[in-house]
Write a protein that holds these residues in place. Structure first.
Motif, short mmCIF file in Angstrom:
data_model
loop_
_atom_site.label_atom_id
_atom_site.label_comp_id
_atom_site.label_asym_id
_atom_site.label_seq_id
_atom_site.Cartn_x
_atom_site.Cartn_y
_atom_site.Cartn_z
N VAL A 161 0.85 -1.19 0.00
CA VAL A 161 0.00 0.00 0.00
C VAL A 161 0.88 1.24 0.00
N SER A 162 0.28 2.35 -0.35
CA SER A 162 1.02 3.60 -0.44
C SER A 162 1.53 4.04 0.92
N ASP A 315 7.21 1.20 -1.90
CA ASP A 315 5.83 1.62 -1.69
C ASP A 315 5.65 3.12 -1.56
N THR A 317 4.72 6.20 -3.13
CA THR A 317 4.09 6.61 -4.38
C THR A 317 4.60 7.95 -4.88
N THR A 346 -3.13 9.83 -4.72
CA THR A 346 -3.39 8.66 -3.88
C THR A 346 -3.29 9.05 -2.43
N LYS A 348 -2.69 7.77 1.71
CA LYS A 348 -1.89 6.83 2.49
C LYS A 348 -2.68 5.54 2.72
N GLU A 349 -2.00 4.41 2.57
CA GLU A 349 -2.55 3.06 2.77
C GLU A 349 -3.42 2.58 1.61
N ALA A 350 -3.59 3.39 0.56
CA ALA A 350 -4.32 2.90 -0.61
C ALA A 350 -3.48 1.84 -1.31
N PRO A 351 -4.08 0.78 -1.84
CA PRO A 351 -3.31 -0.24 -2.57
C PRO A 351 -2.51 0.39 -3.72
#
Length: 396
Positions: A161-162, A315, A317, A346, A348-351
């Motif tokens: 995740v991001s 990770d 992004t 995006t 934080k924590e987005a795939p």
């Protein structure tokens, strides 16, 4: 996730345009290059020794330059370059130490050796670490203090995740002005040019402006003091090089232009350095203050101010999507024609393979075809990570 906009005017239709490039020997660009090489070398060491990459970021590198004695026929560094690395990283995996100091020194040394003349790392470089392994809020205990190889992340791992909330931007194609500014610096700092002009330095800056079809270019390029014996020789060498640069600009199809080279010598002071950079005499460089990912500073364009160099390639992004946005914009332009822009946002924590928003601006191309390009790009984040680590991608 995807939205498409059709209103994408060309920068060539604007009456005024302004562009800059800081060359590979500029202190800011040096810092970008050092930071990214530090991340690569650290990642490669972890992969070789442990089979995975420890979390890290080295995107707060600063360079405060040395001191030098410079005169006609003589240029000598009298005080070393000092590189400070601020960031976070694991210093060991379980009981096995990661030689962070050695990795940082080697990365800085290799970088500076490529963009200066006569650089001796044993005499000319000091690297100071401000790197900690402190744990972040809400993070598992093994993020910066891994208990063993099982806590590291192998390449092509799924489910990542991001690491941050980021917005990135890319566009294509480059304008005539952008192309000539970029290629002028690449010419001057290219191996062929350096073979022909062994007295040329590396701290090249190129500025360009365009008013309708009239171009103005400013090129700053130092000479190596040890190879210039007098002011008369300096003027002669500068004239020779400027003629070559003007011929190059004309070969790019630009006819209506004027060029100013080494503006500082208008006061009678030659532009001389010891090793080829103003870092020789105490100038300071910092990551993120120079070129964007496409190699240019473009105040007339939308652009992200994210500093990708040195960020974790697994990770973060701010790094991965920065390259992706630029490449995707280029692909959209080459596939459908016309100017293209890509914006990626995006949280934080987005795939990694599902950014919150991707906005593609292009006057042409049907939606299914554009969507296929976007899907392929975001599905290739793991491939991009591998390329960043194993091959390297210039982010400046």
């Amino acid at each position: 996730m995807l939205s498409i906009q059709r209103d994408c005017p060309s920068i060539e239709d604007q009456p005024y345009e302004l562009v800059e490039r800081k060359g590979v020997g500029h202190p800011d660009t040096m810092c970008d290059a050092m930071a990214e090489r530090m991340s690569r070398y650290y990642s490669l060491h972890c992969l070789k020794e442990f089979g995975g990459v420890a979390h890290h970021w080295f995107d707060k590198v600063t360079l405060y330059g040395g001191g030098a004695e410079i005169d006609y026929g003589r240029g000598e560094l009298t005080s070393p370059y000092r590189v400070k690395v601020f960031g976070k990283a694991a210093y060991r995996v379980g009981d096995v130490e990661i030689p962070v100091q050695d990795i940082m020194f080697r990365a800085a040394s290799d970088t500076l050796s490529e963009v200066t003349t006569g650089f001796d790392p044993g005499r000319h470089l000091v690297v100071e670490l401000g790197v900690v392994d402190h744990q972040g809020s809400g993070r598992r205990a093994s993020r910066y203090q891994p208990a063993g190889p099982q806590d590291l992340i192998p390449l092509r791992s799924t489910g990542l995740v991001s690491n941050d909330t980021n917005l990135l931007h890319g566009y294509a194609p480059l304008s005539r002005l952008e192309n000539v500014v970029l290629e002028l610096e690449r010419l001057v700092n290219g191996s062929d040019f350096k073979q022909r002009h062994r007295d040329s330095g590396w701290d090249v800056k190129v500025f360009g402006s365009r008013r309708d079809n009239a171009f103005s270019l400013v090129v700053n390029m130092p000479f190596l003091a040890a190879r210039i014996e007098s002011m008369d020789q300096y003027w002669a060498r500068k004239a020779t090089i400027q003629r070559e640069l003007e011929e190059f600009v004309a070969s790019q199809g630009i006819q209506d232009f004027r060029m100013l080279m080494n503006a500082t010598d208008r006061n009678g002071r030659p532009y001389l350095t010891a090793l080829g950079s103003v870092a020789d005499t105490g100038d300071v460089g910092v990551v993120g203050r120079g070129n964007r990912v496409n190699g240019l500073i473009t105040p007339m364009r939308p652009m992200s101010i994210e500093a990708p160099a040195g960020k974790n390639p697994l990770d973060h992004t701010g790094k991965i999507y920065n390259v992706m946005a630029m490449r995707l914009a280029r692909q959209v332009h080459e596939t459908f024609g016309g100017p293209a822009q890509v914006h990626i946002f995006t949280s934080k924590e987005a795939p990694l393979e599902r950014p919150d928003e991707v906005v593609v601006t292009t006057p042409q191309g049907d939606e299914p075809a554009i969507e296929a390009l976007v899907d392929a790009a975001v599905a290739g984040t793991a491939d991009l990570t591998v390329e960043l680590i194993e091959t390297g991608i210039a982010l400046w």
